[in-house]
Every structure is written in structure tokens, then in C-alpha cells.
Design an enzyme around this catalytic site. Structure first.
Site, PDB file in Angstrom:
ATOM      1  CG  HIS A   1      46.459  49.497 131.117  1.00 15.61           C
ATOM      2  ND1 HIS A   1      45.793  50.034 130.041  1.00 15.61           N
ATOM      3  CD2 HIS A   1      46.721  48.215 130.772  1.00 15.61           C
ATOM      4  CE1 HIS A   1      45.668  49.118 129.104  1.00 15.61           C
ATOM      5  NE2 HIS A   1      46.211  48.015 129.524  1.00 15.61           N
TER       6      HIS A   1
ATOM      7  CG  ASN B   1      42.333  48.816 125.353  1.00 13.41           C
ATOM      8  OD1 ASN B   1      43.006  48.655 124.340  1.00 13.41           O
ATOM      9  ND2 ASN B   1      42.607  48.198 126.480  1.00 13.41           N
TER      10      ASN B   1
ATOM     11  CD  GLU C   1      45.295  53.849 129.214  1.00 10.73           C
ATOM     12  OE1 GLU C   1      44.725  54.542 128.361  1.00 10.73           O
ATOM     13  OE2 GLU C   1      44.966  52.667 129.442  1.00 10.73           O
TER      14      GLU C   1
HETATM   15  P1  NAD Z   1      48.773  35.808 131.005  1.00 17.67           P
HETATM   16  O1  NAD Z   1      47.689  34.817 130.886  1.00 17.67           O
HETATM   17  O2  NAD Z   1      49.968  35.760 130.094  1.00 17.67           O
HETATM   18  O3  NAD Z   1      49.354  35.767 132.523  1.00 17.67           O
HETATM   19  C1  NAD Z   1      48.558  35.640 133.656  1.00 17.67           C
HETATM   20  C2  NAD Z   1      49.419  35.176 134.820  1.00 17.67           C
HETATM   21  O4  NAD Z   1      48.621  35.112 135.995  1.00 17.67           O
HETATM   22  C3  NAD Z   1      50.054  33.805 134.641  1.00 17.67           C
HETATM   23  O5  NAD Z   1      51.389  33.863 135.143  1.00 17.67           O
HETATM   24  C4  NAD Z   1      49.208  32.918 135.548  1.00 17.67           C
HETATM   25  O6  NAD Z   1      49.947  31.797 135.989  1.00 17.67           O
HETATM   26  C5  NAD Z   1      48.924  33.896 136.680  1.00 17.67           C
HETATM   27  N1  NAD Z   1      47.799  33.555 137.548  1.00 17.67           N
HETATM   28  C6  NAD Z   1      46.639  32.926 137.230  1.00 17.67           C
HETATM   29  N2  NAD Z   1      45.877  32.794 138.328  1.00 17.67           N
HETATM   30  C7  NAD Z   1      46.570  33.347 139.369  1.00 17.67           C
HETATM   31  C8  NAD Z   1      46.317  33.491 140.751  1.00 17.67           C
HETATM   32  N3  NAD Z   1      45.192  33.063 141.322  1.00 17.67           N
HETATM   33  N4  NAD Z   1      47.259  34.097 141.523  1.00 17.67           N
HETATM   34  C9  NAD Z   1      48.407  34.545 140.983  1.00 17.67           C
HETATM   35  N5  NAD Z   1      48.700  34.436 139.668  1.00 17.67           N
HETATM   36  C10 NAD Z   1      47.787  33.840 138.871  1.00 17.67           C
HETATM   37  O7  NAD Z   1      48.055  37.233 130.914  1.00 17.67           O
HETATM   38  P2  NAD Z   1      48.673  38.635 130.480  1.00 17.67           P
HETATM   39  O8  NAD Z   1      48.521  38.821 129.012  1.00 17.67           O
HETATM   40  O9  NAD Z   1      50.006  38.801 131.115  1.00 17.67           O
HETATM   41  O10 NAD Z   1      47.607  39.629 131.152  1.00 17.67           O
HETATM   42  C11 NAD Z   1      47.589  39.875 132.537  1.00 17.67           C
HETATM   43  C12 NAD Z   1      46.790  41.133 132.800  1.00 17.67           C
HETATM   44  O11 NAD Z   1      47.371  42.233 132.086  1.00 17.67           O
HETATM   45  C13 NAD Z   1      45.317  41.075 132.349  1.00 17.67           C
HETATM   46  O12 NAD Z   1      44.538  41.803 133.251  1.00 17.67           O
HETATM   47  C14 NAD Z   1      45.356  41.762 130.976  1.00 17.67           C
HETATM   48  O13 NAD Z   1      44.129  42.330 130.623  1.00 17.67           O
HETATM   49  C15 NAD Z   1      46.388  42.836 131.234  1.00 17.67           C
HETATM   50  N6  NAD Z   1      47.071  43.361 130.035  1.00 17.67           N
HETATM   51  C16 NAD Z   1      47.442  42.520 129.025  1.00 17.67           C
HETATM   52  C17 NAD Z   1      48.098  43.046 127.911  1.00 17.67           C
HETATM   53  C18 NAD Z   1      48.536  42.147 126.783  1.00 17.67           C
HETATM   54  O14 NAD Z   1      48.841  42.665 125.700  1.00 17.67           O
HETATM   55  N7  NAD Z   1      48.613  40.854 126.984  1.00 17.67           N
HETATM   56  C19 NAD Z   1      48.383  44.421 127.837  1.00 17.67           C
HETATM   57  C20 NAD Z   1      48.032  45.247 128.912  1.00 17.67           C
HETATM   58  C21 NAD Z   1      47.363  44.700 130.010  1.00 17.67           C
END
Ligand code: NAD
Length: 349
Positions: free
Chosen positions: A140, A190, A152
Site C-alpha cells: 500500500h 486509515n 504498508e
Molecule cells: P484511479 O481510478 O485513478 O485508477 C484506476 C485505474 O485502474 C485506471 O487506470 C483504470 O483505467 C484502471 N482499471 C479499471 N479497470 C481495470 C481493469 N479491469 N484492468 C486493469 N485496469 C483497470 O484509482 P486510484 O486512485 O489510482 O486508486 C487505485 C487503487 O489504489 C485503489 O485500490 C485505491 O484504494 C488505492 N489507493 C488510492 C490512493 C489515493 O489517494 N488515490 C492512495 C492509496 C491507495
């Protein structure tokens, strides 16, 4: 165990940042998303971040070109076949993550390690759909991944201890400070942060103090970089409520249910900074809240701090993580001046 070829699934804000972290460390990276436009967006995210680093003179244009050259892009999971580790950063939906892990399990070489960047979902439940649950962990990263030092590393029910340790070592080799965390809702940051922020909203809802008193109490007396309500606006009220639901489903404690005004603000479209308003209005420049009510600030600080320290103690005792790792998480993950166990040494309510 050596990690030389890394895969990343999902190229949004986190996935593109994770691609950058590994490519900057000299590793070969494969970035995959579900469609050509999503891949193009991932390439653009990386290019923007690298050109910003060049203009700020953090890296040279030549180094940026080398980083880009280490990345292969595509829409086909078969590109992951020879990867030593694949990190999934797709949207926070359990069924989608399980579908992706089942596909990864099919295409990635048998000794390959699979990791999820989930913020809140159970790694054990994700690992369950694979034939290699002992090779599945959480990794994470915090946002923005190239900047934030904390990672993490989540050990799920069946994760092999050697794999957890190898992924933590890999994180160190990327210049990060990892903490090994149990697979419990919200992990370290979190869980502890959102429980505290939700408590602050309850004080507001119960009319104990105004938003200015609550925020200035924690800025001035706890020396936290932001007040809890300001921070909720920054994180996003909808995202915060999602995490609280996950925590509440585990603890079944009514105090972990999202406080009333979080829900009413979301219902009226005020989700925090990203929508222009939440607990505060961001149409104009946001100034740090202040209040002259010193007595009430002392009371609010004592109430919130006592509960926050209690949660940290309970988390440590129930096996979330060591005291040192909880302290490190709150300092590196939230920018707090000290960790809760350090605060306990001198805090007098
Ligand atoms: P985001 O929506 O910006 O990006 C998601 C990506 O996944 C996009 O590129 C999308 O096109 C792609 N995607 C969707 N369906 C897919 C599939 N079937 N196969 C492959 N790719 C696919 O989301 P994010 O903010 O980057 O978050 C992604 C993960 O990271 C989540 O699990 C979130 O909880 C975690 N996270 C987010 C943050 C934050 O601050 N945004 C921080 C830590 C962890």
C-alpha cells in the site's frame, strides 16, 4: 528472491505513480490498463510527473528518458508472464480486484508474487481466488507514490513470511520506509486516522465545539499539520465514509459509523475540496481556522487525543502492527510531528 521485472495493473493516479517509483529505481516495468485510452492516460500521467521533476531540477532530461525507456505499456495481461512481482492498482472494488487476481494467477509465472495497493479491502479475500495465496500480499503506497516515503506491507492470512519480508526489503531498496501490517480493516494509517477524524465530527455534531475550535485545537495544541475537519475536506468526505464503513463492519462499534454531518454533507454534494466545499467553503483561499476560546480548545484537544491514543493502544494489542511501526506510519503517512506511542510518553490529559 530477486525482483527485477515488475508489473503494474491500473494506470490511474496511483498506478502511474507506482510505475514511476519502480522505473526510477532501475527496474523494468510493465504497465497495463483495461483499454487503450486508459493506457494513454497512464503514459501521460508518467510523462507529466517526469517533466515536472526535470523542470524542478530533481532529475535531468536524460534520466527522465531512461526512466521512460524502462516501461513497456499495453492492455494484455500476458505481458506480465515473466514478472517477478505484479502490483494491482485498479479501482477499489472487491469483485474487480478478485477478477484481476484470478487472471494474474493464470498468466504470471508460478514463482511470481502478486500484490494489491488497496487502501481498505481484505488482502486475504483477494488472495483466496488464486492458487498461490502464500505469494499474495498488500503493498500500500501513499499518494503521491513517488513522493510519500511510507509503504504498508500487508501480511494476509496465508502470506508466506519470507515473501512479506522480501517485499518490505524491496520497498526499502526503492527508498521507502515500509511497515509490516496485519490484514485488518484500514491497516495502520486509515484505521487510526479515520477513527480520530470521525470522532472530531461527532464533537461538532453534538454541539461540543465549533469547526474553528476543533481544528485550531488540534493544529495548535497537538501540532498536527491540519485540523481534523480540514483534513476530511482534503481526503474527500465520500472516500472517508467508505473507509469508515469498512472499519465499522469489522468492529461493529456504533462509534465507528460515519458521523451524521459527514453523510448529510455528502448527500448535498459537498464532498470536500474536490467539489469546492465540505466542512469549509473553498471558493476563496482557505486560511487556517482560529479561535480565542482557549479553555474549550484545551478540552477538545484532551478529548480527541485521549481517544486517539486509546485506539492506537488497542490496535497494537490486537495485532495490527508494532508500536514503532504505528508511530512511523502516523509520522510518514500523515505528517504528524510524533507517533501516538511517543505522545503517550508525555501526554497528560
Ligand atoms: P484511479 O481510478 O485513478 O485508477 C484506476 C485505474 O485502474 C485506471 O487506470 C483504470 O483505467 C484502471 N482499471 C479499471 N479497470 C481495470 C481493469 N479491469 N484492468 C486493469 N485496469 C483497470 O484509482 P486510484 O486512485 O489510482 O486508486 C487505485 C487503487 O489504489 C485503489 O485500490 C485505491 O484504494 C488505492 N489507493 C488510492 C490512493 C489515493 O489517494 N488515490 C492512495 C492509496 C491507495
Amino acid at each position: 528472491m530477486t525482483f527485477e521485472r515488475i508489473g503494474v495493473v491500473g494506470l490511474g493516479i496511483m498506478g502511474a505513480g507506482i510505475v514511476e517509483v519502480f522505473a526510477k529505481a532501475g527496474l523494468q516495468v510493465v504497465g497495463v490498463a483495461e483499454s487503450e485510452p486508459a493506457v494513454e492516460q497512464g503514459k501521460k500521467n508518467l510523462a507529466t510527473s517526469l517533466s515536472r521533476a526535470v523542470s524542478r531540477e530533481k532529475i535531468t532530461q536524460e534520466q527522465a528518458d531512461e526512466v521512460s525507456a524502462r516501461v513497456t505499456w499495453g492492455t494484455d495481461f500476458e505481458l506480465f508472464a515473466e514478472c517477478d512481482l505484479v502490483v494491482e492498482a485498479a479501482p477499489e472494488i472487491m469483485s474487480l480486484k478478485q477478477q484481476i487476481f484470478s487472471e494474474l494467477d493464470r498468466v504470471v509465472k508460478p514463482e511470481g508474487v502478486l500484490a494489491s495497493n488497496t487502501s481498505s479491502l481484505s488482502i486475504s479475500a483477494i488472495a483466496e481466488v488464486t492458487e498461490r495465496p502464500e505469494q499474495v500480499v498488500g503493498m500500500h503506497f501513499f499518494n503521491p507514490a513517488p513522493v510519500q516515503k511510507f509503504v504498508e506491507v500487508i501480511a494476509a492470512d496465508k502470506s508466506h513470511a519470507d515473501i512479506v519480508e522480501a517485499v518490505a526489503e524491496l520497498a526499502k531498496s526503492l527508498g521507502k520506509s515500509p511497515a509490516v501490517v496485519a490484514d485488518k480493516p484500514g491497516f495502520i494509517v486509515n484505521k487510526l486516522l479515520l477513527t480520530y477524524l470521525n470522532h472530531a465530527v461527532r464533537l461538532l455534531d453534538e454541539g461540543v465545539a465549533s469547526r474553528e475550535v476543533i481544528d485550531s485545537a488540534m493544529r495548535e495544541l497537538a501540532h498536527f499539520p491540519m485540523g481534523p475537519l480540514e483534513l476530511l475536506d482534503l481526503i474527500g468526505l465520500d472516500t472517508s465514509v467508505e473507509v469508515l464503513h469498512t472499519i465499522e463492519a469489522d468492529t461493529r462499534d456504533p462509534l465507528d459509523a460515519p458521523a451524521a454531518s459527514l453523510l448529510s454533507l455528502i448527500a448535498s454534494g459537498n464532498k470536500g475540496r474536490k467539489t469546492g466545499s465540505g466542512f469549509y467553503d473553498y471558493a476563496e483561499k482557505h486560511e487556517a481556522p482560529t479561535s480565542d476560546d482557549q479553555e474549550l480548545k484545551i478540552q477538545v484537544h484532551a478529548t480527541l487525543m485521549k481517544a486517539y491514543l486509546h485506539t492506537a493502544r488497542v490496535m497494537n494489542e490486537s495485532g495490527y502492527a508494532s508500536q514503532a511501526d504505528i508511530d512511523m506510519g502516523m509520522k510518514l503517512g500523515c505528517g504528524l510531528p510524533e507517533g501516538p506511542f511517543e505522545t503517550m510518553d508525555h501526554f497528560v490529559a
